[in-house]
Design a protein around this motif. Sequence first.
Motif, PDB file in Angstrom:
ATOM      1  N   ARG A 186       8.839   4.357  15.345  1.00 51.91           N
ATOM      2  CA  ARG A 186       7.471   4.472  15.850  1.00 51.91           C
ATOM      3  C   ARG A 186       6.506   4.461  14.665  1.00 51.91           C
ATOM      4  NH1 ARG A 186       8.626   2.982  20.862  1.00 51.91           N
ATOM      5  NH2 ARG A 186      10.063   4.397  21.898  1.00 51.91           N
ATOM      6  N   VAL A 204       9.858  11.201  21.827  1.00 52.94           N
ATOM      7  CA  VAL A 204      10.720  10.012  21.703  1.00 52.94           C
ATOM      8  C   VAL A 204      11.806  10.012  22.771  1.00 52.94           C
ATOM      9  CG1 VAL A 204      12.382   8.825  20.214  1.00 52.94           C
ATOM     10  CG2 VAL A 204      10.252   9.720  19.248  1.00 52.94           C
ATOM     11  N   ASP A 240       2.713   9.720  22.372  1.00 53.52           N
ATOM     12  CA  ASP A 240       3.468   9.239  21.215  1.00 53.52           C
ATOM     13  C   ASP A 240       2.565   9.037  19.999  1.00 53.52           C
ATOM     14  OD1 ASP A 240       5.798   8.987  22.920  1.00 53.52           O
ATOM     15  OD2 ASP A 240       4.838   7.204  23.734  1.00 53.52           O
ATOM     16  N   SER A 272      12.896   8.229  15.107  1.00 51.99           N
ATOM     17  CA  SER A 272      11.920   8.049  16.188  1.00 51.99           C
ATOM     18  C   SER A 272      11.976   6.643  16.761  1.00 51.99           C
ATOM     19  CB  SER A 272      10.507   8.327  15.666  1.00 51.99           C
ATOM     20  OG  SER A 272      10.090   7.319  14.762  1.00 51.99           O
ATOM     21  N   ALA A 307       1.717   5.929  25.474  1.00 53.07           N
ATOM     22  CA  ALA A 307       1.926   5.479  24.102  1.00 53.07           C
ATOM     23  C   ALA A 307       0.831   5.985  23.179  1.00 53.07           C
ATOM     24  CB  ALA A 307       1.990   3.954  24.063  1.00 53.07           C
TER      25      ALA A 307
END
Length: 281
Positions: free
Chosen positions: A224, A149, A165, A221, A161
């Motif tokens: 997310r 993050v 992530d 985060s 992404a």
Amino acid sequence: MSASRSAAAQAYVTSAPVPSDLVRQIVVISTFVFMIIGAMVGTGRFGGTAVQDLQNGALDADASYLAPASSAFSIWSVIYVGLAGYTVWQALPGQRARRRQRDMGWFIAGTMVLNGVWLVVAQFATLPLTVLAIVALLVLLGFTFRRSVVTRVPRDGVADALFIDGVTGLHLGWVTLATVANTAAWLTATGPAEWESAATALGIAVLVVVAVIGVAVDRFSGWRISPALALAWGLSWLAVGRLTGEPRNDAIGITAIVVAAVVLLPALAVAGLRVLRPEAD
């Protein structure tokens, strides 16, 4: 984005390669291979015992009130495919000297090592050691996801992404619930029979703590969605297990549904806003 911000972001993203960059790429590949071999050993594909039969059945879907139904474990396939994608992507020459790969690669490699270690421990060691192994994995995943993050640069791209992530978040969300299930399995297998009378209250209390942890992960985060998706997935299958399977417990099943909604809906709402306003990243 201003020209100065764009230049600063570009300077963050790229730099001159150094020998340790190639070492990092090789280590990531090696740890992925170790994880897959560990998974094959741990699940009995090389002639050992299947996971549901390990530890005298303590890790099966009907072993405790906080174990999700067996279908929940299909999420491992998604996580492993995502980690395979990350492993291939980070090994590309264009990724070698990227600052974010330097920031994340070693830590993601560590999570893959501990992932494989848990399965080997489950196959060959004791139930308390499986709890220790999965707690270590959870702690490292929490640190790794937080690092993903804070190192994220706006407009990093789809691959970042998805493979950093997204996959790390899914891994974290699922292992959060898996840690609860693993610990409950250990306590159920070793605790005195008198604990049964308090099992429902304790199960609900644990799920409330899971809700607090899930919302905290969402909040810190930047909302997310990937950890919330994985955690809600596991909670939903926990509810299925308690409402339709054995051991049946309606109170815990309903609580799991509520907690899944509490964790997932805020992250879904923010994800929707990001689709409508992509300039906010």
